[in-house]
Design a protein around this motif. Structure first.
Motif, short mmCIF file in Angstrom:
data_model
loop_
_atom_site.label_atom_id
_atom_site.label_comp_id
_atom_site.label_asym_id
_atom_site.label_seq_id
_atom_site.Cartn_x
_atom_site.Cartn_y
_atom_site.Cartn_z
N SER A 86 0.85 -1.18 0.00
CA SER A 86 0.00 0.00 0.00
C SER A 86 0.89 1.23 0.00
O SER A 86 2.11 1.14 -0.08
CB SER A 86 -0.92 -0.03 1.22
OG SER A 86 -1.82 1.04 1.17
N ASP A 90 -2.59 5.89 2.26
CA ASP A 90 -3.75 5.02 2.50
C ASP A 90 -3.80 4.46 3.91
O ASP A 90 -4.78 3.81 4.28
CB ASP A 90 -3.74 3.84 1.52
CG ASP A 90 -3.84 4.30 0.08
OD1 ASP A 90 -4.39 5.38 -0.16
OD2 ASP A 90 -3.35 3.56 -0.81
N ARG A 94 -7.20 2.93 5.88
CA ARG A 94 -7.26 1.48 6.11
C ARG A 94 -7.38 1.18 7.61
O ARG A 94 -8.12 0.27 8.00
CB ARG A 94 -6.01 0.81 5.54
CG ARG A 94 -5.86 0.89 4.04
CD ARG A 94 -6.63 -0.17 3.28
NE ARG A 94 -6.36 -1.52 3.67
CZ ARG A 94 -5.45 -2.31 3.09
NH1 ARG A 94 -4.71 -1.87 2.10
NH2 ARG A 94 -5.29 -3.55 3.51
#
Length: 150
Positions: A86, A90, A94
């Protein structure tokens, strides 16, 4: 060669004895004492913060069903969240999604922050800040070595 009657002959014992002068020795000792006193007064005082240390118990908590979300930081902006590559941008979304889903299931959200051998300290702190901003209260740091993405 004419001898000087004022100088003693070598090997005759001479008339002067060696003696230890105590006054210069005391001066040096007082100088060292004053130096150490002034040095210790100039040291910065260490400020401390009161912390609550964890208390151990004999029984282990039953947490086999709820594994923590593993956030592994690597070099650059590369982050592995639950072993999936990732981006650092993000991480907050998340973690927030993970927190909401675990709270809906009645579990306590836990985050484990880890770093590989290429991770920077600032990126680890940024991941910690994201987890705190998402409202996760149980955050741990892994101190064992882990390969990237594992």
């Amino acid at each position: 060669m004419a001898e000087n009657p004022d100088t003693p002959e070598l090997g005759t014992g001479g008339s002067k004895k060696a003696r230890i002068e105590i006054i210069p020795l005391i001066d040096v000792i007082f100088f060292l004492l004053a130096t150490f006193v002034l040095f210790t007064l100039s040291l910065n005082r260490i400020e401390s913060m009161e912390t609550k240390l964890p208390v151990t118990s004999k029984e282990k908590p039953d947490r086999t069903d709820d594994e923590p979300l593993i956030v592994q930081v690597s070099d650059g902006n590369t982050v592995y969240i639950a072993r999936e590559p990732s981006d650092m941008a993000d991480v907050y979304a998340r973690i927030l999604h993970y927190k909401e889903s675990t709270v809906n299931q009645g579990k306590v959200p836990r985050v484990l922050i880890s770093g590989d051998d290429r991770a920077k300290y600032g990126a680890l702190i940024k991941a910690l800040d994201y987890a705190k901003a998402a409202g996760v209260e149980e955050i741990s740091f892994e101190t064992n070595y882990r390969l990237s993405g594992k």
